[in-house]
Design a protein around this motif. Structure first.
Motif, short mmCIF file in Angstrom:
data_model
loop_
_atom_site.label_atom_id
_atom_site.label_comp_id
_atom_site.label_asym_id
_atom_site.label_seq_id
_atom_site.Cartn_x
_atom_site.Cartn_y
_atom_site.Cartn_z
N ARG A 69 101.06 23.23 56.91
CA ARG A 69 101.43 22.07 56.10
C ARG A 69 101.84 20.90 57.00
O ARG A 69 102.49 21.07 58.02
CB ARG A 69 102.58 22.42 55.16
CG ARG A 69 102.27 23.44 54.10
CD ARG A 69 103.52 23.75 53.28
NE ARG A 69 104.59 24.27 54.15
CZ ARG A 69 105.85 24.40 53.76
NH1 ARG A 69 106.20 24.05 52.51
NH2 ARG A 69 106.76 24.88 54.59
N LYS A 96 104.45 15.51 55.34
CA LYS A 96 104.47 14.95 53.99
C LYS A 96 104.41 16.06 52.95
O LYS A 96 105.07 15.99 51.91
CB LYS A 96 103.30 14.00 53.80
CG LYS A 96 103.40 12.72 54.61
CD LYS A 96 102.21 11.82 54.33
CE LYS A 96 102.30 10.53 55.14
NZ LYS A 96 101.14 9.64 54.91
N GLU A 97 103.60 17.07 53.22
CA GLU A 97 103.46 18.18 52.28
C GLU A 97 104.74 19.01 52.21
O GLU A 97 105.11 19.54 51.15
CB GLU A 97 102.27 19.05 52.68
CG GLU A 97 100.94 18.35 52.54
CD GLU A 97 99.77 19.17 53.08
OE1 GLU A 97 98.66 19.04 52.55
OE2 GLU A 97 99.99 19.94 54.05
N LYS A 98 105.43 19.12 53.34
CA LYS A 98 106.70 19.85 53.35
C LYS A 98 107.77 19.11 52.55
O LYS A 98 108.57 19.73 51.86
CB LYS A 98 107.17 20.06 54.79
CG LYS A 98 106.31 21.05 55.58
CD LYS A 98 106.82 21.22 56.99
CE LYS A 98 105.97 22.21 57.77
NZ LYS A 98 106.44 22.38 59.16
N LYS A 99 107.77 17.78 52.67
CA LYS A 99 108.73 16.99 51.91
C LYS A 99 108.50 17.13 50.40
O LYS A 99 109.43 17.14 49.61
CB LYS A 99 108.63 15.52 52.31
CG LYS A 99 109.25 15.23 53.68
CD LYS A 99 109.16 13.75 54.00
CE LYS A 99 109.78 13.45 55.37
NZ LYS A 99 109.68 12.01 55.70
N LYS A 100 107.25 17.23 50.03
CA LYS A 100 106.90 17.38 48.62
C LYS A 100 107.05 18.84 48.16
O LYS A 100 106.75 19.16 47.01
CB LYS A 100 105.47 16.91 48.37
CG LYS A 100 105.27 15.42 48.56
CD LYS A 100 103.82 15.03 48.30
CE LYS A 100 103.60 13.53 48.50
NZ LYS A 100 102.19 13.15 48.28
N LYS A 101 107.48 19.70 49.08
CA LYS A 101 107.71 21.12 48.80
C LYS A 101 106.45 21.84 48.32
O LYS A 101 106.48 22.67 47.41
CB LYS A 101 108.84 21.28 47.77
CG LYS A 101 110.18 20.79 48.28
CD LYS A 101 111.29 21.04 47.26
CE LYS A 101 112.64 20.59 47.80
NZ LYS A 101 113.74 20.82 46.85
N LYS A 102 105.37 21.52 49.01
CA LYS A 102 104.13 22.25 48.75
C LYS A 102 104.30 23.68 49.25
O LYS A 102 104.81 23.90 50.35
CB LYS A 102 102.96 21.59 49.47
CG LYS A 102 101.63 22.30 49.24
CD LYS A 102 100.49 21.60 49.98
CE LYS A 102 99.19 22.36 49.80
NZ LYS A 102 98.05 21.71 50.50
#
Length: 285
Positions: free
Chosen positions: A206, A209-215
């Motif tokens: 990830r 940005k994807e981690k921030k969005k909790k993907k």
């Protein structure tokens, strides 16, 4: 008589020179391959191919030189030169496969569908292993039982193959589990996710940005509602084909143990068998 002695002396000299050149060239190329492989800065495929081809090339040049000088040497040269066309035609007819392998080997070198040290799988024959050598005639693959599989270049050039090392080595491994219809799907997904994430060979790809969005780290999907089970597929990233195999095996074991502890059932087919007994015919009065 003197011409014959001179002729055979020249031929012997050409063969000796060709042998020495071949030996020296192979040793030099072997050192280059070792140095390049250790530094990992350059693909050694072309050097390995050239090393395996150098003897053929040098001896072919020596043979051409011998034929070129033969016509200038009286009766011996004339006889050999006269028969050269027939010999060449016979050899050419008998060596179609050999030339096909040579051309295929050159095409492999030019277009590079795979290289030395790549992990490839031949779909047609279900063969998988690491490429060790590419010669003018064949390609040598070391399989996972440490056996060497020798495949003619013309055959491997016509086969659909999977290259696990080309472009990048990361593997998105698909791991599938079946649970019973009575089991909790969310619980099963949670267990699968925990076991994959804590495995040391799992790679989180990830972006920030994807981690921030909790993907989620692991993508999971219910892929089938089969006759006996609900099938869940997890998509886990690893760094290489070998890592993917190890992760797959380990996760299957650890998930099975967790399922047993937490009451998630892995179903097996149920069969209802009816025995039909012979009955005496009832007499209707």
């Amino acid at each position: 008589m003197e011409n014959k002695i001179l002729y055979w002396g020249i031929v012997a000299g050409i063969i000796v020179v060709a042998y020495i050149l071949s030996l020296v060239a192979r040793k030099i190329l072997a050192r280059i391959i070792k140095r390049k492989s250790e530094s990992l800065k350059e693909d050694p495929t072309k050097f390995v191919f050239l090393k395996n081809s150098v003897s053929f090339i040098i001896y072919s040049i020596a043979l051409i030189i011998i034929f070129l000088i033969t016509p200038s040497l009286n009766d011996i040269g004339k006889g050999l030169f006269a028969g050269a066309g027939i010999i060449a035609a016979t050899i050419g007819f008998a060596s179609q496969k050999a030339f096909s392998n040579i051309l295929s080997g050159i095409f492999i070198l030019i277009f590079k569908p795979f290289s030395v040290q790549d992990t490839i799988e031949l779909k047609a024959d279900v063969l998988k292993g690491v490429v060790e050598e590419i010669t003018l005639r064949h390609t040598v693959i070391r399989d996972y039982e440490n056996r060497r599989i020798i495949i003619p270049n013309s055959l491997i050039g016509e086969t659909i193959l999977v290259n696990s090392s080309i472009v990048e080595e990361k593997i998105n491994k698909h791991i599938e589990f079946g649970i019973s219809y009575d089991s909790d799907i969310d619980l099963a997904k949670s267990i699968i996710q925990d076991e994959i994430i804590k495995h040391p060979l799992f790679v989180d790809i990830r972006e920030p940005k994807e981690k921030k969005k909790k993907k989620p780290e692991i993508v999971m999907r219910v892929v089938a509602l089969s006759d006996f089970s609900v099938n869940i597929k997890a998509y886990a990233w690893t760094n290489s084909n070998d890592d993917a195999f190890v992760l797959h095996c380990d996760v299957l074991e650890s998930v099975k143990k967790r399922f047993d502890k937490e009451g998630v059932e892995i179903p097996f087919p149920y069969r209802t068998i009816v025995f039909k007994n012979d009955k005496k015919e009832q007499v209707i009065p």
